[in-house]
Design an enzyme around this catalytic site. Structure first.
Site, PDB file in Angstrom:
ATOM      1  N   ASP A  29       2.057  -8.000  -1.737  1.00  0.00           N
ATOM      2  CA  ASP A  29       2.357  -9.363  -2.180  1.00  0.00           C
ATOM      3  C   ASP A  29       1.949 -10.348  -1.079  1.00  0.00           C
ATOM      4  OD1 ASP A  29       4.674 -10.557  -4.425  1.00  0.00           O
ATOM      5  OD2 ASP A  29       3.975 -11.847  -2.795  1.00  0.00           O
ATOM      6  N   ILE A  30       1.311 -11.435  -1.484  1.00  0.00           N
ATOM      7  CA  ILE A  30       0.805 -12.399  -0.502  1.00  0.00           C
ATOM      8  C   ILE A  30       1.942 -13.185   0.166  1.00  0.00           C
ATOM      9  CG2 ILE A  30       0.496 -14.411  -2.023  1.00  0.00           C
ATOM     10  CD1 ILE A  30      -2.348 -14.692  -0.771  1.00  0.00           C
ATOM     11  N   GLN A  92       9.633 -14.529 -14.176  1.00  0.00           N
ATOM     12  CA  GLN A  92       8.235 -14.090 -14.055  1.00  0.00           C
ATOM     13  C   GLN A  92       7.315 -15.309 -13.920  1.00  0.00           C
ATOM     14  OE1 GLN A  92       6.730 -12.013 -17.489  1.00  0.00           O
ATOM     15  NE2 GLN A  92       4.999 -11.143 -16.374  1.00  0.00           N
ATOM     16  N   HIS A  98       3.972  -6.680 -13.692  1.00  0.00           N
ATOM     17  CA  HIS A  98       3.930  -6.113 -12.338  1.00  0.00           C
ATOM     18  C   HIS A  98       5.329  -5.767 -11.881  1.00  0.00           C
ATOM     19  CE1 HIS A  98       4.353 -10.464 -12.093  1.00  0.00           C
ATOM     20  NE2 HIS A  98       5.037 -10.306 -10.975  1.00  0.00           N
ATOM     21  N   HIS A 100       7.644  -5.251  -8.586  1.00  0.00           N
ATOM     22  CA  HIS A 100       7.801  -5.490  -7.155  1.00  0.00           C
ATOM     23  C   HIS A 100       8.485  -4.264  -6.556  1.00  0.00           C
ATOM     24  CE1 HIS A 100       7.392 -10.027  -7.388  1.00  0.00           C
ATOM     25  NE2 HIS A 100       7.704  -9.755  -8.646  1.00  0.00           N
TER      26      HIS A 100
HETATM   27  P1  5GP Z   1       6.763 -12.853 -10.403  1.00  0.00           P
HETATM   28  O1  5GP Z   1       7.568 -14.072 -10.066  1.00  0.00           O
HETATM   29  O2  5GP Z   1       5.749 -13.137 -11.466  1.00  0.00           O
HETATM   30  O3  5GP Z   1       7.622 -11.651 -10.713  1.00  0.00           O
HETATM   31  O4  5GP Z   1       6.009 -12.462  -9.077  1.00  0.00           O
HETATM   32  C1  5GP Z   1       4.696 -12.886  -8.802  1.00  0.00           C
HETATM   33  C2  5GP Z   1       4.382 -12.421  -7.402  1.00  0.00           C
HETATM   34  O5  5GP Z   1       2.984 -12.520  -7.219  1.00  0.00           O
HETATM   35  C3  5GP Z   1       5.043 -13.268  -6.312  1.00  0.00           C
HETATM   36  O6  5GP Z   1       5.864 -12.451  -5.492  1.00  0.00           O
HETATM   37  C4  5GP Z   1       3.852 -13.869  -5.553  1.00  0.00           C
HETATM   38  O7  5GP Z   1       4.057 -13.953  -4.160  1.00  0.00           O
HETATM   39  C5  5GP Z   1       2.738 -12.899  -5.898  1.00  0.00           C
HETATM   40  N1  5GP Z   1       1.419 -13.530  -5.860  1.00  0.00           N
HETATM   41  C6  5GP Z   1       1.072 -14.718  -6.432  1.00  0.00           C
HETATM   42  N2  5GP Z   1      -0.218 -14.989  -6.197  1.00  0.00           N
HETATM   43  C7  5GP Z   1      -0.704 -13.959  -5.446  1.00  0.00           C
HETATM   44  C8  5GP Z   1      -1.981 -13.681  -4.873  1.00  0.00           C
HETATM   45  O8  5GP Z   1      -2.949 -14.433  -4.989  1.00  0.00           O
HETATM   46  N3  5GP Z   1      -2.113 -12.512  -4.176  1.00  0.00           N
HETATM   47  C9  5GP Z   1      -1.062 -11.637  -4.037  1.00  0.00           C
HETATM   48  N4  5GP Z   1      -1.295 -10.520  -3.323  1.00  0.00           N
HETATM   49  N5  5GP Z   1       0.155 -11.880  -4.547  1.00  0.00           N
HETATM   50  C10 5GP Z   1       0.331 -13.034  -5.245  1.00  0.00           C
END
Ligand code: 5GP
Length: 140
Positions: A29-30, A92, A98, A100
């Site tokens: 994760d970035i 999300q 995805h 985590h």
């Molecule tokens: P969500 O909130 O959808 O469950 O999590 C999305 C995750 O994607 C977040 O933890 C965010 O940091 C990660 N993320 C968003 N953009 C990027 C990216 O460009 N590269 C990577 N490696 N992770 C990303």
């Protein structure tokens, strides 16, 4: 438009990959919650878990377990949180399924608890869910 994860998988945006398989990848994760915070992502760009093809879903347990073992081996963490935010209301942000996998350490101060509520109507709810369960199969 392709999701950010599809663009990373396609090589249009950089990503720190842990593995690539025919149906899944994992990368870091970035904006990590802790060192090693990894994302397990299917190649197919489905927004929700239940949208994934059965063959893709069937891989997930094996990959989550192996990714967890790799994270523990490399980071030394004794525990992980495995979290899937399944829909925008559940937090999300990226509409591409995805998991985590977040390394945890004793006293890391991050916490993780949903606010518990008193359980009311549990027997009725369980019965309704059991009925719904019986009307569904594994692919619906
Ligand atoms: P969500 O909130 O959808 O469950 O999590 C999305 C995750 O994607 C977040 O933890 C965010 O940091 C990660 N993320 C968003 N953009 C990027 C990216 O460009 N590269 C990577 N490696 N992770 C990303």
């Amino acid at each position: 438009m392709a999701s950010i994860f599809s663009r990373i998988i396609a090589g249009q945006i950089p990503g720190d990959f842990i593995f690539r398989e025919p149906r899944w990848v994992a990368l870091l994760d970035i904006r990590p919650t802790s060192a090693g915070h990894a994302l397990l992502i299917p190649l197919v760009e489905a927004p929700l878990l239940a949208d994934l093809p059965p063959a893709t879903l069937a891989d997930a347990g094996r990959l989550l377990a192996r990714l967890t073992r790799a994270l523990k081996q490399v980071t030394g963490c004794p525990a992980v949180n495995i979290v899937l935010n399944d829909g925008p209301v559940a937090g999300q942000e990226v509409p591409h399924v995805h998991w985590h996998v977040v390394p945890r350490w004793p006293d890391d101060g991050r916490g993780y608890r949903f606010a518990p509520q008193p359980g009311t109507g549990l027997a009725t709810l369980a019965a309704d869910l059991a009925t719904a369960w019986d009307t569904l199969d594994n692919d619906q």
